[in-house]
Design a protein around this motif. Structure first.
Motif, PDB file in Angstrom:
ATOM      1  N   LEU A  64       0.826  -1.208   0.000  1.00  0.00           N
ATOM      2  CA  LEU A  64       0.000   0.000   0.000  1.00  0.00           C
ATOM      3  C   LEU A  64       0.860   1.259   0.000  1.00  0.00           C
ATOM      4  CD1 LEU A  64      -2.874   1.156   0.183  1.00  0.00           C
ATOM      5  CD2 LEU A  64      -2.685   1.034   2.665  1.00  0.00           C
ATOM      6  N   LYS A  65       1.961   1.238   0.732  1.00  0.00           N
ATOM      7  CA  LYS A  65       2.858   2.404   0.787  1.00  0.00           C
ATOM      8  C   LYS A  65       3.505   2.662  -0.576  1.00  0.00           C
ATOM      9  CE  LYS A  65       5.170   5.466   3.334  1.00  0.00           C
ATOM     10  NZ  LYS A  65       5.994   6.060   2.278  1.00  0.00           N
ATOM     11  N   ARG A  66       3.927   1.599  -1.272  1.00  0.00           N
ATOM     12  CA  ARG A  66       4.538   1.780  -2.595  1.00  0.00           C
ATOM     13  C   ARG A  66       3.532   2.347  -3.594  1.00  0.00           C
ATOM     14  NH1 ARG A  66       7.048  -3.299  -1.530  1.00  0.00           N
ATOM     15  NH2 ARG A  66       5.424  -4.336  -2.740  1.00  0.00           N
ATOM     16  N   LYS A  67       2.309   1.869  -3.586  1.00  0.00           N
ATOM     17  CA  LYS A  67       1.303   2.359  -4.531  1.00  0.00           C
ATOM     18  C   LYS A  67       0.933   3.806  -4.245  1.00  0.00           C
ATOM     19  CE  LYS A  67       0.027   0.115  -7.289  1.00  0.00           C
ATOM     20  NZ  LYS A  67       0.612  -0.202  -8.619  1.00  0.00           N
ATOM     21  N   LEU A  68       0.829   4.176  -2.973  1.00  0.00           N
ATOM     22  CA  LEU A  68       0.511   5.563  -2.637  1.00  0.00           C
ATOM     23  C   LEU A  68       1.650   6.501  -3.016  1.00  0.00           C
ATOM     24  CD1 LEU A  68      -1.255   5.172   0.831  1.00  0.00           C
ATOM     25  CD2 LEU A  68      -2.309   5.828  -1.343  1.00  0.00           C
ATOM     26  N   ASP A  69       2.886   6.089  -2.771  1.00  0.00           N
ATOM     27  CA  ASP A  69       4.031   6.923  -3.160  1.00  0.00           C
ATOM     28  C   ASP A  69       4.100   7.094  -4.669  1.00  0.00           C
ATOM     29  OD1 ASP A  69       4.728   7.212  -0.534  1.00  0.00           O
ATOM     30  OD2 ASP A  69       6.234   5.621  -0.543  1.00  0.00           O
ATOM     31  N   GLU A  70       3.832   6.022  -5.399  1.00  0.00           N
ATOM     32  CA  GLU A  70       3.860   6.114  -6.859  1.00  0.00           C
ATOM     33  C   GLU A  70       2.762   7.033  -7.380  1.00  0.00           C
ATOM     34  OE1 GLU A  70       3.470   3.124 -10.739  1.00  0.00           O
ATOM     35  OE2 GLU A  70       3.554   2.313  -8.694  1.00  0.00           O
ATOM     36  N   SER A  71       1.569   6.905  -6.832  1.00  0.00           N
ATOM     37  CA  SER A  71       0.477   7.784  -7.257  1.00  0.00           C
ATOM     38  C   SER A  71       0.741   9.232  -6.868  1.00  0.00           C
ATOM     39  CB  SER A  71      -0.842   7.312  -6.634  1.00  0.00           C
ATOM     40  OG  SER A  71      -1.129   5.985  -7.007  1.00  0.00           O
ATOM     41  N   TYR A  72       1.346   9.439  -5.716  1.00  0.00           N
ATOM     42  CA  TYR A  72       1.665  10.810  -5.294  1.00  0.00           C
ATOM     43  C   TYR A  72       2.681  11.448  -6.240  1.00  0.00           C
ATOM     44  CZ  TYR A  72       3.275  14.646  -2.323  1.00  0.00           C
ATOM     45  OH  TYR A  72       3.623  15.878  -1.841  1.00  0.00           O
ATOM     46  N   ASP A  73       3.677  10.694  -6.673  1.00  0.00           N
ATOM     47  CA  ASP A  73       4.677  11.232  -7.605  1.00  0.00           C
ATOM     48  C   ASP A  73       4.079  11.531  -8.969  1.00  0.00           C
ATOM     49  OD1 ASP A  73       6.577  11.000  -5.634  1.00  0.00           O
ATOM     50  OD2 ASP A  73       7.262   9.012  -6.277  1.00  0.00           O
ATOM     51  N   ILE A  74       2.997  10.858  -9.329  1.00  0.00           N
ATOM     52  CA  ILE A  74       2.397  11.068 -10.650  1.00  0.00           C
ATOM     53  C   ILE A  74       1.438  12.246 -10.656  1.00  0.00           C
ATOM     54  CG2 ILE A  74       0.853  10.031 -12.366  1.00  0.00           C
ATOM     55  CD1 ILE A  74       2.063   7.326 -11.690  1.00  0.00           C
ATOM     56  N   HIS A  75       0.582  12.342  -9.642  1.00  0.00           N
ATOM     57  CA  HIS A  75      -0.516  13.312  -9.675  1.00  0.00           C
ATOM     58  C   HIS A  75      -0.206  14.635  -8.988  1.00  0.00           C
ATOM     59  CE1 HIS A  75      -3.140  10.295 -11.382  1.00  0.00           C
ATOM     60  NE2 HIS A  75      -2.863   9.465 -10.393  1.00  0.00           N
TER      61      HIS A  75
END
Length: 500
Positions: A135-146
């Motif tokens: 969950l932490k990896r997916k949230l960090d990835e989405s944060y870097d994108i949006h």
């Protein structure tokens, strides 16, 4: 570090130090990017089969670690990397202080069975070992994108505005992006601050938990005791001695494709072999790192290629250097000449061709005895300013500046130059190009162009606007290789450093 752990642990020898826990967490965090890197390299070779696997790496890795961590928690009492450091996970006693020192000394086996993880504890630990990092990896990835778009544009950012007739999916995505931009930074900061607080409390022996999530599920990390080693050896002994499933009936097949055999023998052995694979892979990684960083590999490669005499690059498809611009132009525009001045093998355009007239082949141009004949541009029919190719005994000199090569850089034709020289040449700002196009004779010592002005480009000086200037009669070689005159694709971005 050992002094600090001994000072704070006191008489509890089974409590691991904070440095051991941090090392285990660091090793566990290095596994996903390493596997992703290896998968990316394999995908370049077989993109048809591995591209979808690479795009879904996080989900597949979470499923894989779910199976691996569950096996290690049930068999060894700890995670995959925790077992490598000799650590385990156990439940905390619901008594005052959470300790039973007399029971630990008098009946270690009984206390081990009491503190062993139950099925519910195993799934709770899997949630914080596999689910939380995913969950932490997916949230960090989405944060870097949006998030960067809104941070750069500022308050005027309205790209993700919710339309009036939005669907449920659009609404969920809209609120998810709003959560990433406004709330997730605070949640992320609280996550790291809570880890820091529990680590400091664990370091000074004020807490039994090194993480807030271990405190939530009532689990702590301990060192493996002698009773644990005996229990693990006893549990692994039957699996190593029995060749087939223990409940197999007479006549039942014991093939590895049998589901019972695979679930009871092959699957546990396959997961247990990861204990040997992890230190082996670490050793191989460190060896490769030393091999590429040390000078030993460079010296060995140098000795292996010491006796190889590589020939100069062969350039195919270039127009003959002995044909000048005047000769080529005269063969193509011979119809514009008068009948009296036209050569014998040309036909004047003023007289109609006879019925029996046969087209004559183009004239054979004899070799022009020039020191260095330039190539001819196929579009403008102008000679291109180039430099002579290096000779074998001068291969260490730059063909442009005629000095030892500094920062070797190769063009796409294979010739090696100084980085500064070839960059300026392709850019069209080299001093040798400027001096040649201006027609100056006072060039740098050793820059003997070697062109025969009477046969190659002799009339350009008369046609040019300035006296002695070659503008309009020559191409300076901008955007081309300095030796061959070929175009360098992508300009200066097409140059490549040569690692010596």
């Amino acid at each position: 570090m050992e002094f600090m752990s001994s000072l704070q642990n006191g008489f509890d020898h089974h409590k691991p130090s904070l440095f051991e826990l941090l090392s285990e967490q660091q090793l566990c965090g290095l596994i996903p990017p390493s596997l992703r890197y290896l998968l990316a390299i394999a995908t370049h070779r077989h993109p048809r089969y591995l591209l979808r696997v690479l795009n879904s790496f996080d989900e597949l890795y979470a499923l894989l670690m779910l199976a691996v961590e569950r096996h290690y928690l049930k068999t060894y009492g700890g995670g995959f990397t925790e077992n490598f450091y000799g650590l385990k996970r156990e439940r905390v006693l619901r008594i005052k202080g959470g300790e039973a020192p007399r029971a630990r000394l008098g009946a270690p086996g009984l206390l081990r069975e009491t503190l062993q993880l139950r099925e519910r504890d195993i799934w709770n630990n899997l949630a914080i070992m596999v689910g939380l990092p995913y969950l932490k990896r997916k949230l960090d990835e989405s944060y870097d994108i949006h998030t960067p778009q809104a941070a750069i544009i500022g308050p005027s950012y309205n790209r993700d505005a919710l339309p009036h007739d939005a669907t449920i999916r659009q609404r969920i995505l809209h609120y998810y992006k709003w959560f990433l931009r406004n709330i997730y930074p605070s949640v992320n900061a609280a996550y790291y601050f809570s880890l820091l607080a529990f680590n400091l409390s664990y370091l000074f022996d004020n807490s039994k938990y090194s993480s807030p999530f271990l405190w939530l599920i009532g689990t702590r990390i301990r060192r493996l005791s002698e009773a644990d080693h005996r229990a693990i050896a006893l549990a692994a002994q039957p699996a190593a001695t029995s060749p087939s499933h223990p409940a197999a009936r007479p006549g039942q097949q014991s093939s590895i494709f049998n589901p019972l055999t695979f679930a009871s023998v092959i699957y546990p052995r396959l997961l247990s072999s990861l204990k040997i694979l992890l230190p082996t892979s670490i050793f191989a990684l460190k060896f490769l790192e030393w091999w590429h960083a040390s000078d030993f590999a460079r010296q060995l490669n140098k000795k292996a290629t010491e006796g190889l005499d590589l020939p100069p690059p062969v350039i195919s498809g270039l127009p003959p250097r002995s044909i000048s611009r005047i000769t080529i132009a005269s063969t193509q525009v011979s119809g514009s000449l008068s009948p009296t001045s036209a050569p014998a093998n040309t036909v004047s355009l003023s007289s109609p061709p006879s019925e029996n007239h046969q087209p004559t082949p183009p004239p054979i141009v004899s070799h022009i005895p020039a020191k260095h004949s330039p190539p001819i541009c196929a579009t403008t029919l102008l000679p291109i300013h180039t430099v002579p190719a290096p000779k074998p005994h001068t291969s260490s000199l730059c063909p442009i500046c005629l000095h030892p090569i500094q920062t070797p850089t190769s063009a796409q034709t294979g010739f090696v130059f100084c980085y500064t020289c070839i960059f300026k040449w392709v850019d069209g700002s080299h001093e040798r190009q400027i001096a040649f196009m201006q027609g100056r004779r006072e060039t740098e010592e050793g820059w003997d162009e070697g062109y025969d002005e009477e046969e190659v480009g002799g009339d350009e000086e008369k046609d040019a606007g300035k006296e002695g200037s070659r503008e309009g009669g020559w191409e300076s070689g901008k955007g081309r290789c300095a030796v061959t005159g070929r175009m360098v694709l992508a300009g200066t971005d097409g140059l490549r450093r040569v690692m010596v």
